[in-house]
Design an enzyme around this catalytic site. Structure first.
Site: not given
Ligand code: MSP
Length: 531
Positions: A20, A23, A129, A132, A154, A157, A310, A313
């Site tokens: 989304h 990311h 969790c 996380c 959590c 979540h 935040k 998905k």
């Molecule tokens: N797989 C782990 C990261 C491992 S790094 C060695 C992870 N993945 S994630 O897909 O859940 O999230 C990846 C990144 O996307 C994180 O930095 C997270 O903060 C970011 N975001 C997920 N949702 C977000 C928002 N709504 N806004 C901004 N960033 C967000 O965590």
């Protein structure tokens, strides 16, 4: 210093779902920063990728009736690689944690830590969790509401945690609290922004517990090399990607070892604030344990919020990047998120705000200037950039505004302050638009006696656009490349991505006599759609 590589990483993304805009936000920021450093003539390496092991991905695959590897392959091909194209990211590498280059180096690293006495066997019991992929302390949990009333959940979540009770392998994390504190006290820029630094330091002051780094109750992960009934804890595996991707642990004299020597340590790990502690506590402790250099900085950005929460998905608030890019284009996507939200703070996305800025700043501001200049050169000078006459105070003011905008933008982007960097660029666009209004070239053109003055004014506008294109290129690669061509600068000065941003304010680079052509509108006006 100038010889070292600017190595920037994004987090590697879980493949449990499609990306989304939250990311895409991190990857966009990383792409702008790395393009900017490339345009400073530096060596740059930009890594992104996917995090494919662990229970979260395994359960999603199971729920979809496919094996985890097949699920990961599908998501990477159909969603995570395509999103890089959608947002126009120019990464140098894409690592997947299921690739042998990663799994083999992780096993070797782990074996090395075991040999050094950093890893021991122990029993773990406590809350976990899966969202996380994190062991929690009782104090980390919140009281559930609604369907989870009466349970501990959590806080990120909003779902109940699970209890893990296993015998597994532990990393001596507790031994590193003081060393990490000393490191951060000596390197106050190693975590940014300041709020993130403060969070890490106060967390470290409470002390650290040893970390369980393997799991025995499921098998979707990298086998622990000396105990193959266990798989490596997904975060321990994932954090290592930053180093395995550039050759961690390879034998001296091999290409991997050379790469590692050239690229490591990372200049900056970009992360969302929710995964700051993994990066600023566990990761540097792992590196310290292996006697490896620490990353120069971990930068924690804020969240994109929807309705104050935040975007995610799992809460069904995720917006796919293509939904925005299809409507506004990738350049506007990149511009908007870095321009409208201070990098490091949370920000909300709304279609109304994005449409308003698109219209005011891109279509009317930069876009209008970019389309007027070639039109005037075509009309008054047969499409050939004229030779300027003597500069007056008005031209000197434009040149000075450029010098100041360029240095403010450079300083800001080097500290990942995209908002102020882009603001500085925009302020120069505003100055040039003001100059056009004041100089009224269409009035000058009415009297042959003003020919030299008209030439000066048109030259000033086009030379300003040259600088505007170079300055905005990292943020909006497509529109600026089109503008560059319209200015004839690709032929006169070479490719836009080769233009050094530290030299952008040197006046007079676009040669008089260059053919200027009117091309496509950079930022077409939007149809009024109710999104
Ligand atoms: N797989 C782990 C990261 C491992 S790094 C060695 C992870 N993945 S994630 O897909 O859940 O999230 C990846 C990144 O996307 C994180 O930095 C997270 O903060 C970011 N975001 C997920 N949702 C977000 C928002 N709504 N806004 C901004 N960033 C967000 O965590």
């Amino acid at each position: 210093m100038s010889d070292s590589t600017y190595y920037l990483t994004t987090p590697i993304y879980y493949v449990n779902d499609a990306p989304h805009i939250g990311h895409a936000y991190t990857t966009t920021a990383g792409d702008v920063a790395t393009r900017w450093h490339r345009q400073r003539g530096e060596k740059v390496w930009f890594l992104t990728g996917t995090d494919e092991h662990g229970q979260k991905v395994m359960r999603t695959a199971e729920a979809n009736g496919v094996a985890p590897q097949e699920w990961a392959d599908r998501l990477v091909e159909s969603a995570w690689l395509p999103v890089l194209k959608t947002i126009d990211a120019q990464n140098d590498d894409f690592i997947r944690t299921t690739q042998p280059r990663h799994t083999e180096r992780v096993q070797k690293f782990l074996a090395g830590l075991k040999d050094k006495g950093e890893i021991f066997e122990g029993a773990y019991e406590g809350p976990y969790c899966v969202g996380c992929e994190e062991f929690k302390l009782p104090g980390d949990l919140a009281d559930g509401t609604g369907e989870f009333e009466g349970q501990k959940v959590c806080p990120t979540h909003g779902r109940p945690v699970e209890t893990v009770s296993e015998t597994n392998w532990f990393f001596r994390l507790s031994a590193y609290a003081d060393k990490l504190l000393a490191h951060y006290e000596a390197n106050p820029n190693a975590v940014a922004p300041q709020s993130a630094y403060n969070e890490v330091v106060s967390f470290l002051r409470t002390g650290l517990q040893d970390l369980s780094i393997s799991r025995s109750t499921f098998n979707w992960g990298i086998p622990v090399p000396w105990d193959t009934d266990q798989v490596v804890y997904v975060w321990f595996d994932a954090l290592l990607n930053y180093a395995t991707a550039v050759g961690l642990g390879d034998e001296p004299g091999t290409p991997g070892a050379e790469r590692f020597a050239e690229i490591w340590p990372a200049s900056v790990h970009l992360v969302g604030k929710d995964i700051l502690r993994f990066h600023a506590v566990i990761w540097p402790a792992m590196l310290m344990a292996a006697d490896l250099p620490l990353p120069k900085q971990v930068f924690a950005h804020g969240w994109l919020l929807v309705g104050g929460e935040k975007m995610s998905k799992s809460k069904l608030t995720g917006i796919a990047p293509s939904q925005i890019v299809d409507h506004f284009g990738s350049d506007a996507f990149r511009y908007y998120f870095l321009r409208a939200i201070q990098f490091g703070s949370d920000g909300s996305f709304s279609w109304e705000d994005m449409s308003a800025r698109y219209t005011a700043e891109l279509a009317n501001g930069l876009g209008n200037l970019a389309s007027r200049a070639p039109a005037m050169v075509a009309k008054y000078c047969d499409g050939i950039l004229p030779t300027p006459g003597e500069s007056t105070a008005a031209e000197v003011a434009v040149q000075e505004a450029l010098t100041s905008a360029a240095s403010t933008a450079d300083e800001a982007i080097l500290r990942l302050d995209f908002l102020n960097g882009i603001q500085a660029m925009k302020s120069f666009v505003d100055v040039v638009n003001g100059y056009v209004t004041e100089q009224e070239p269409w009035v000058l053109a009415k009297d042959e006696a003003n020919a030299e003055r008209l030439s000066t004014v048109l030259y000033t506008i086009c030379e300003s656009l040259r600088a505007i294109a170079v300055l905005h290129h990292a943020v909006m690669p497509k529109a600026t490349a089109s503008l560059w061509e319209q200015l004839g600068a690709d032929v006169a000065l070479g490719p836009i991505d080769q233009q050094n941003v530290t030299d952008v304010a040197r006046w007079g680079q676009l040669p008089a006599g260059t053919p200027i052509t009117k091309g496509a509108i950079l930022f077409p006006r939007l149809e009024e759609t109710a999104e």
